[in-house]
Motif scaffolding. Structure first.
Motif, PDB file in Angstrom:
ATOM      1  N   ARG A   4      33.497  19.215  40.721  1.00  0.00           N
ATOM      2  CA  ARG A   4      33.810  20.648  40.568  1.00  0.00           C
ATOM      3  C   ARG A   4      33.449  21.419  41.832  1.00  0.00           C
ATOM      4  O   ARG A   4      34.207  22.289  42.285  1.00  0.00           O
ATOM      5  CB  ARG A   4      33.042  21.240  39.380  1.00  0.00           C
ATOM      6  CG  ARG A   4      33.370  22.726  39.139  1.00  0.00           C
ATOM      7  CD  ARG A   4      32.314  23.420  38.296  1.00  0.00           C
ATOM      8  NE  ARG A   4      31.037  23.547  38.986  1.00  0.00           N
ATOM      9  CZ  ARG A   4      30.743  24.508  39.871  1.00  0.00           C
ATOM     10  NH1 ARG A   4      31.652  25.407  40.194  1.00  0.00           N
ATOM     11  NH2 ARG A   4      29.549  24.548  40.435  1.00  0.00           N
TER      12      ARG A   4
ATOM     13  N   LEU B  89      36.613  27.600  37.542  1.00  0.00           N
ATOM     14  CA  LEU B  89      36.178  26.620  38.530  1.00  0.00           C
ATOM     15  C   LEU B  89      34.813  26.985  39.111  1.00  0.00           C
ATOM     16  O   LEU B  89      34.125  26.143  39.684  1.00  0.00           O
ATOM     17  CB  LEU B  89      37.219  26.517  39.647  1.00  0.00           C
ATOM     18  CG  LEU B  89      37.092  25.344  40.642  1.00  0.00           C
ATOM     19  CD1 LEU B  89      37.073  24.011  39.927  1.00  0.00           C
ATOM     20  CD2 LEU B  89      38.217  25.401  41.656  1.00  0.00           C
TER      21      LEU B  89
ATOM     22  N   LEU C 298      39.874  23.880  33.193  1.00  0.00           N
ATOM     23  CA  LEU C 298      39.683  24.857  34.261  1.00  0.00           C
ATOM     24  C   LEU C 298      40.691  26.000  34.241  1.00  0.00           C
ATOM     25  O   LEU C 298      40.652  26.884  35.096  1.00  0.00           O
ATOM     26  CB  LEU C 298      39.746  24.154  35.623  1.00  0.00           C
ATOM     27  CG  LEU C 298      38.706  23.041  35.837  1.00  0.00           C
ATOM     28  CD1 LEU C 298      38.985  22.309  37.132  1.00  0.00           C
ATOM     29  CD2 LEU C 298      37.300  23.620  35.838  1.00  0.00           C
TER      30      LEU C 298
END
Length: 407
Positions: A237, A258, A291
């Motif tokens: 990530r 995110l 996301l």
């Protein structure tokens, strides 16, 4: 040699397992086993010890209530429990363990410096769970015990799950720290706590340093933070977030989700890494569902897979290097002339079990380090529920009824 029904509580991460195991006695193996797995609510991972252990005991009570007749203890005999506690402890006996520090996202402050067996027993008394709990073991040592129960060639055990650790069997003369009575076997189990290994030679990146600095235990568990299941998805990530910030990877703005720490879990990463579809549909689905990134291009999806591959490969190769170090320490990194010495590593944990590409990379790296000739004599076996079964076995071997008979 003890036979009968024994319970095990395996607390090692964000989930814990409760098992009941029916042992046949010496040479008989397992007659039957049952288990349940329970998730720990996030608030309890940072709450109080009374709340955490109270919740765990309530779940044990539910599991005991479902016990079938085949698992009922003999008349006049209490149920007995082996307790697997997979966090760093100072352990001076099988019946106690003082918590040194929490890992894997836990931060129950009033438990640090306390005996976790005492904490669990107090919760059992409060909740009315009538069960004998006088033995506590680390999950890695439990996996080693479970492996040795069925295979005498087991020389080491490794946990690769939410966290990571390794244990191995060492000749007691090779342990200069030990000043107590020597065991009759001449061997001792060494719990390495390798998750806390740290050296300037580790290939740490800016993403690792940032993750560590923002963790609840900065400066600790560095090895664990680059190879275990709790952290791999978070590293991915962070890389993707940097790509979004500096290269407009997902368009003109950074997708808000995110920026959320740990929103991308290692199981999500595994699904994307294993996507073999022509249009990488699974990658697209994960980006959208986790996301909130829609309409990702094939080029973007390919880069996402490459990031997953880099992070997973680094972790797997480092885990293999640690395992190679153990094999080298006990002299199992060579084949002695005229000997067919077989060495088995009992491996447990969801990361190793479910993340196929990680597992392949680890196995290939170990073969690379050992060489083809030695690799033929090294076997990695998946020890399913190894830590829990090991705890039940240790409960049996230290059964108060067994000791009473001997006396």
């Amino acid at each position: 040699n003890e036979k009968g029904v024994f319970y095990a509580l395996d607390l090692g991460g964000t989930n814990f397992r409760i098992l009941r195991v029916h042992l046949k006695g010496e040479g008989g193996g397992l007659a039957a086993q049952e288990f349940t797995e329970v998730s720990i609510p996030p608030n309890l991972m940072v709450g109080t010890s009374d709340e955490l252990f109270g919740y765990i005991v309530e779940e044990v009570l539910k599991f005991v209530a479902q016990e079938g007749e085949d698992f009922h203890p003999a008349v006049g005999r209490k149920r007995e429990l082996g307790f697997t506690f997979s966090f760093p402890v100072m352990q001076t006996s099988i019946a106690s363990g003082t918590l040194i520090r929490w890992t894997k996202g836990f931060n129950v402050e009033d438990t640090v410096g306390q005996d976790v067996v005492v904490k669990l027993n107090a919760a059992m008394e409060r909740k009315g769970l009538d069960m004998c709990n006088q033995r506590q073991v680390n999950d890695t040592v439990g996996t080693l015990a479970g492996g040795r129960y069925t295979n005498k060639d087991v020389v080491a055990s490794v946990i690769l799950g939410t966290g990571t650790n390794a244990a191995y069997v060492e000749c007691v003369q090779a342990i200069p720290k030990w000043h107590g009575p020597l065991p009759k076997s001449g061997e001792m189990v060494v719990n390495t706590e390798w998750g806390n290994f740290q050296t300037s030679h580790l290939p740490l990146t800016e993403y690792d340093h940032a993750l560590d600095a923002e963790s609840i235990n900065p400066g600790e568990q560095i090895f664990e933070k680059i190879i275990s299941g709790m952290y791999l998805g978070e590293i991915v990530r962070r890389v993707l977030c940097r790509l979004a910030e500096e290269a407009s990877f997902f368009g003109g703005s950074v997708p808000p989700k995110l920026k959320v720490p740990f929103i991308l879990q290692t199981p999500d990463m595994s699904v994307m890494h294993h996507d073999m579809s022509p249009d990488l549909k699974l990658v697209g689905n994960k980006l959208k569902d986790v996301l909130d990134i829609s309409n990702s291009s094939l080029k973007v999806r390919k880069v996402v897979i490459e990031v997953c591959n880099i992070v997973a490969t680094r972790g797997a190769r480092l885990a293999a290097a640690g395992l190679f170090g153990i094999l080298k320490k006990i002299g199992r990194d060579t084949v002695k002339t005229g000997e067919q010495q077989r060495s088995v590593i009992a491996m447990d944990g969801g990361l190793f079990e479910h993340y196929t590409e990680f597992r392949k990379s680890l196995e290939n790296t170990l073969c690379e380090l050992l060489g083809s000739e030695v690799s033929e004599h090294i076997v990695i076996e998946h020890a399913n529920d190894g830590s829990g079964i090991g705890a039940a076995l240790l409960a049996a071997s230290h059964s108060k009824y067994c000791q009473a008979d001997e006396s």
